[in-house]
Design a protein around this motif. Structure first.
Motif, short mmCIF file in Angstrom:
data_model
loop_
_atom_site.label_atom_id
_atom_site.label_comp_id
_atom_site.label_asym_id
_atom_site.label_seq_id
_atom_site.Cartn_x
_atom_site.Cartn_y
_atom_site.Cartn_z
N ALA A 196 0.60 -1.01 0.00
CA ALA A 196 0.10 -0.56 0.17
C ALA A 196 0.99 1.40 -0.03
O ALA A 196 0.88 2.68 -0.93
CB ALA A 196 -0.52 0.18 1.54
N LEU A 197 1.80 0.98 0.90
CA LEU A 197 3.00 2.07 0.51
C LEU A 197 3.94 2.70 -0.46
O LEU A 197 4.05 3.57 -1.36
CB LEU A 197 3.96 2.38 2.60
CG LEU A 197 3.21 2.70 3.51
CD1 LEU A 197 4.35 2.33 4.68
CD2 LEU A 197 3.15 3.76 3.56
N ALA A 198 3.99 1.73 -1.10
CA ALA A 198 5.07 1.30 -2.15
C ALA A 198 4.21 1.95 -3.70
O ALA A 198 4.83 2.60 -4.90
CB ALA A 198 4.77 0.40 -2.75
N THR A 199 2.92 2.40 -3.79
CA THR A 199 2.24 2.69 -4.67
C THR A 199 1.86 3.92 -5.05
O THR A 199 1.90 4.70 -6.32
CB THR A 199 0.01 2.50 -4.15
OG1 THR A 199 0.28 3.21 -3.07
CG2 THR A 199 0.39 0.97 -3.90
N PHE A 200 2.47 4.87 -3.31
CA PHE A 200 2.50 5.78 -4.19
C PHE A 200 3.95 6.67 -4.52
O PHE A 200 5.09 6.71 -4.03
CB PHE A 200 2.54 7.16 -2.28
CG PHE A 200 1.73 6.73 -1.96
CD1 PHE A 200 0.15 8.07 -2.30
CD2 PHE A 200 1.37 5.54 -1.01
CE1 PHE A 200 -1.24 7.59 -1.57
CE2 PHE A 200 -0.24 5.77 -0.41
CZ PHE A 200 -1.61 6.32 -0.81
N THR A 201 4.49 5.83 -5.85
CA THR A 201 5.72 6.02 -6.26
C THR A 201 5.51 7.73 -7.46
O THR A 201 5.24 8.88 -6.91
CB THR A 201 5.62 5.47 -6.81
OG1 THR A 201 4.54 5.21 -8.28
CG2 THR A 201 5.54 4.01 -6.77
N GLY A 202 6.90 8.01 -7.61
CA GLY A 202 7.06 9.08 -8.86
C GLY A 202 6.44 9.04 -9.44
O GLY A 202 5.52 8.05 -10.05
N GLU A 203 7.03 9.79 -10.65
CA GLU A 203 6.44 10.27 -11.94
C GLU A 203 6.87 8.68 -13.01
O GLU A 203 6.17 8.34 -13.63
CB GLU A 203 6.77 11.23 -12.42
CG GLU A 203 6.56 12.84 -11.64
CD GLU A 203 7.10 14.00 -12.86
OE1 GLU A 203 7.57 14.30 -13.59
OE2 GLU A 203 6.33 14.86 -12.10
N ASN A 204 7.83 8.67 -13.08
CA ASN A 204 8.35 7.11 -13.77
C ASN A 204 8.05 6.04 -12.98
O ASN A 204 8.57 4.85 -14.09
CB ASN A 204 9.70 7.17 -14.07
CG ASN A 204 10.48 7.08 -12.57
OD1 ASN A 204 9.77 7.12 -11.77
ND2 ASN A 204 11.81 6.89 -12.35
N GLY A 205 7.12 5.53 -12.20
CA GLY A 205 6.97 4.80 -11.50
C GLY A 205 7.75 4.17 -10.42
O GLY A 205 6.99 2.56 -10.01
N SER A 206 8.23 4.84 -10.00
CA SER A 206 9.50 3.98 -8.56
C SER A 206 9.51 4.05 -7.86
O SER A 206 8.90 5.63 -7.87
CB SER A 206 10.67 4.06 -9.69
OG SER A 206 11.66 5.42 -10.16
N VAL A 207 10.05 3.94 -6.56
CA VAL A 207 10.10 4.37 -5.42
C VAL A 207 11.50 5.97 -5.34
O VAL A 207 12.49 5.64 -6.06
CB VAL A 207 9.89 4.25 -4.73
CG1 VAL A 207 10.52 4.33 -3.01
CG2 VAL A 207 9.22 2.55 -4.41
N ASP A 208 10.85 7.14 -4.88
CA ASP A 208 11.74 8.28 -4.82
C ASP A 208 12.54 7.43 -3.57
O ASP A 208 12.46 7.27 -2.29
CB ASP A 208 11.31 9.63 -4.88
CG ASP A 208 12.38 10.08 -5.03
OD1 ASP A 208 13.72 10.57 -4.63
OD2 ASP A 208 11.88 11.77 -4.72
N SER A 209 14.26 7.23 -3.45
CA SER A 209 15.14 7.04 -2.31
C SER A 209 15.65 8.06 -2.07
O SER A 209 16.60 7.82 -0.84
CB SER A 209 16.21 6.22 -3.36
OG SER A 209 17.03 6.83 -3.64
N GLN A 210 15.02 9.79 -2.33
CA GLN A 210 16.38 10.56 -1.86
C GLN A 210 15.25 11.06 -0.93
O GLN A 210 14.60 11.36 -0.09
CB GLN A 210 16.69 11.57 -2.92
CG GLN A 210 17.82 10.71 -3.68
CD GLN A 210 18.79 10.63 -3.15
OE1 GLN A 210 19.14 11.03 -2.07
NE2 GLN A 210 19.50 9.45 -3.64
N SER A 211 13.58 11.14 -1.57
CA SER A 211 12.48 11.69 -0.70
C SER A 211 11.60 11.18 0.12
O SER A 211 11.54 11.49 1.43
CB SER A 211 11.69 13.14 -1.17
OG SER A 211 10.87 11.68 -2.13
N GLY A 212 11.45 9.31 -0.10
CA GLY A 212 11.00 8.51 0.83
C GLY A 212 9.83 8.87 1.11
O GLY A 212 8.98 9.66 0.13
N ILE A 213 9.03 7.78 1.12
CA ILE A 213 7.72 7.99 1.14
C ILE A 213 6.76 7.99 2.34
O ILE A 213 7.26 7.50 3.96
CB ILE A 213 7.08 6.59 0.48
CG1 ILE A 213 7.52 5.59 -0.88
CG2 ILE A 213 5.53 6.46 0.95
CD1 ILE A 213 7.84 4.37 -0.92
#
Length: 555
Positions: A150-167
């Motif tokens: 459920a948390l990983a659905t909030f991704t960036g524009e390209n569909g990947s998790v932003d490792s710098q800003s976090g969720i």
């Protein structure tokens, strides 16, 4: 804004002007006064259409222009979404979670307040290896996987998790979590001592913690693990490590609510002037007000023993504002008030029998060392209320099947026969209660024993899901070996007219991964304190034998 007139004929359509009037922008009432005066005349006049006729909306009179010397009023600030203020005032930490923490508490991701959480990839790999099966560990692993999905659905524009800003952890509705979740998305340069095997998962997590400390020198990186050896290795490498404390109800077992409060010696002098007393139903009631009231809880026992004066033994019956009502107790130490032939031998046993015999008390917890009489008093009170008073239909006894030593294997027979070896304490106490009637002969005692056993049912915890006990007297023995989830499952089985009594000794926990602070019995005592229909008592003095009392103190 008034609605247009309804159509007078069937299949009649609204005019185009009616649609335009409803789609027109509405005036902002809250910001009208705070807006700048020059902005008022610039707004377009609002027109309302009523049945095809154009009606001008009422507008407030234009405000006079302010004097040149007067300062222009500042516009009202735009309302923002309410954000949760962090509890702590220090810097935000980065907690690296071990796999056992996630499998121990599936909601641990949201228990770190304003701090951030970091999950290594090896942790996700271990979760994937434990998700199969019907055990509690497997269920927790699956629940954690759903939370992460459920948390990983909030991704960036390209569909990947932003490792710098976090969720943000509050994205899924957990507003108590003010931090962010970070995944390990790149290979970290791990430098561990050569003596540590590189392929082990624990050592890989340690390497991730060490690499994060070198990369993020601006913040504190802490490892959280339930594994003691893992924390020892981390500290040996100079890495900060902590245990997961959120599952513990109390930090120290000595802080557990005892259910008894001794009154100060000057109680009558400080509270006697404003005290009211009356008698009702054979009991004396005292209404007190003073500095003692904030420290009292409903169904808490108080006592005052002074030399040369009659002792006071009472229970808090009511708390209203700054006043409390104390109700004197029934003396079960006297033979005329014996319960199924059992009399109280000390002050705490007298308190316990008052709770067990009270029909308004639906949930009772008794703790104490070995030999304090927990099972004997509970069983005697249950037999008296089932056979004599007919208050309950039968007694149901259950306990956790956790052996002290090695398991002896499977047991033959049906459910009750399998539970027989675990109910040795029940048989011992029934033997004591059967011997209390000296006037009855051997045949009379045998008939009484058969009648008693017919009213006692032995059940297993494994088959409690979905059951409902109606008008039953339920005894949960050895409750210190229950987890909080198991305790909730058992207590929620109670139906109308059912009384549940939990017995246990927090010094004799045999279940792995449970301590005094995280036991289900401690959890129930802390959550139910102060409830008008529940009571707790800690028995302090053993009455089994002088050998058992001395052994419980010195061993």
């Amino acid at each position: 804004m008034p609605l247009p007139k309804p159509p007078t004929k069937k299949a009649d359509l609204l005019a185009a002007a009616d649609y335009e009037s409803q789609a027109a922008p509405k005036p902002r009432k809250r910001t009208l006064k705070a807006a700048a005066p020059e902005a008022v005349p610039e707004q377009a006049p609002l027109e309302l259409h009523d049945g095809g006729a154009v009606v001008s909306a009422r507008r407030p009179a234009p405000l006079p222009a302010p004097a040149p010397a007067a300062p222009t009023p500042a516009p009202a600030p735009t309302p923002r979404a309410r954000t949760r203020s962090p509890r702590g005032t220090g810097p935000v930490k980065l907690f690296v979670l071990d796999t056992n923490v996630l499998m121990h508490d599936p909601t641990c991701l949201f228990r770190f307040d304003e701090h951030d959480v970091f999950l290594p990839m090896i942790t996700l790999e271990e979760l994937d290896g434990h998700k199969k099966g019907m055990s509690e560990v497997a269920r927790n692993a699956r629940q954690v996987s759903r939370e992460l999905d459920a948390l990983a659905t909030f991704t960036g524009e390209n569909g990947s998790v932003d490792s710098q800003s976090g969720i943000p952890l509050a994205k899924t509705g957990h507003r108590e979590a003010g931090g962010k979740l970070f995944f390990q998305t790149m290979l970290l340069d791990v430098k561990l001592p050569a003596g540590l095997p590189q392929g082990k998962a624990d050592n890989q997590i340690l390497g991730v913690v060490q690499a994060l400390r070198e990369q993020r020198k601006d913040r504190e990186v802490v490892l959280v693990s339930k594994d003691i050896n893992m924390r020892v290795k981390a500290r040996a490498l100079g890495l900060p490590a902590e245990d997961y404390f959120n599952d513990k109800t109390l930090e120290d077992g000595d802080l557990l609510y005892t259910g008894v409060l001794p009154l100060p010696a000057d109680f009558w002098e400080r509270h006697g002037k404003t005290m009211e007393s009356w008698q009702q139903g054979g009991n004396t009631f005292y209404r007190i007000s003073g500095p003692l009231v904030p420290a009292l809880l409903i169904n808490q026992f108080v006592y005052l023993e002074t030399p040369g004066a009659a002792p006071l033994y009472a229970r808090v019956a009511e708390i209203t504002g700054k006043t409390a009502v104390l109700k004197t107790l029934r003396d079960y130490t006297h033979g005329k008030n014996a319960v199924w032939g059992v009399t109280a031998r000390n002050r705490e046993q007298n308190f316990a029998l008052n709770l067990l015999m009270d029909p308004e008390c639906d949930f009772v917890t008794l703790t104490g060392t070995a030999g304090t009489g927990k099972t004997l008093m509970t069983l005697a009170a249950g037999l008296a209320q089932v056979l004599d008073e007919r208050r309950y239909s039968e007694i149901i006894v259950t306990r956790v099947t956790v052996p002290v030593g090695d398991d002896i294997g499977f047991l033959p027979g049906n459910e009750e026969e399998k539970m027989g070896p675990w109910m040795g304490a029940l048989d011992d106490n029934l033997e004591v209660l059967a011997r209390s009637d000296a006037s009855a002969g051997e045949w009379g005692r045998a008939a009484t024993n058969d009648l008693v056993r017919a009213k006692i049912k032995i059940k297993s915890l494994n088959f409690m899901r979905g059951r409902t006990f109606l008008n039953k007297y339920v005894i949960i023995d050895e409750a210190q070996n229950l987890t909080p989830k198991q305790m909730k499952t058992l207590i929620t089985r109670a139906g109308p007219g059912t009384k549940i009594v939990c017995l246990g000794n927090l010094a004799q926990i045999d279940t792995p991964y449970l301590t005094e602070g995280s036991s289900g019995l401690t959890y129930a005592v802390d959550r139910f304190k102060g409830w008008p229909h529940g009571g707790h008592l800690t028995l302090a003095r053993g009455e089994r034998s002088r050998l058992a009392d001395f052994a419980s103190e010195v061993l």
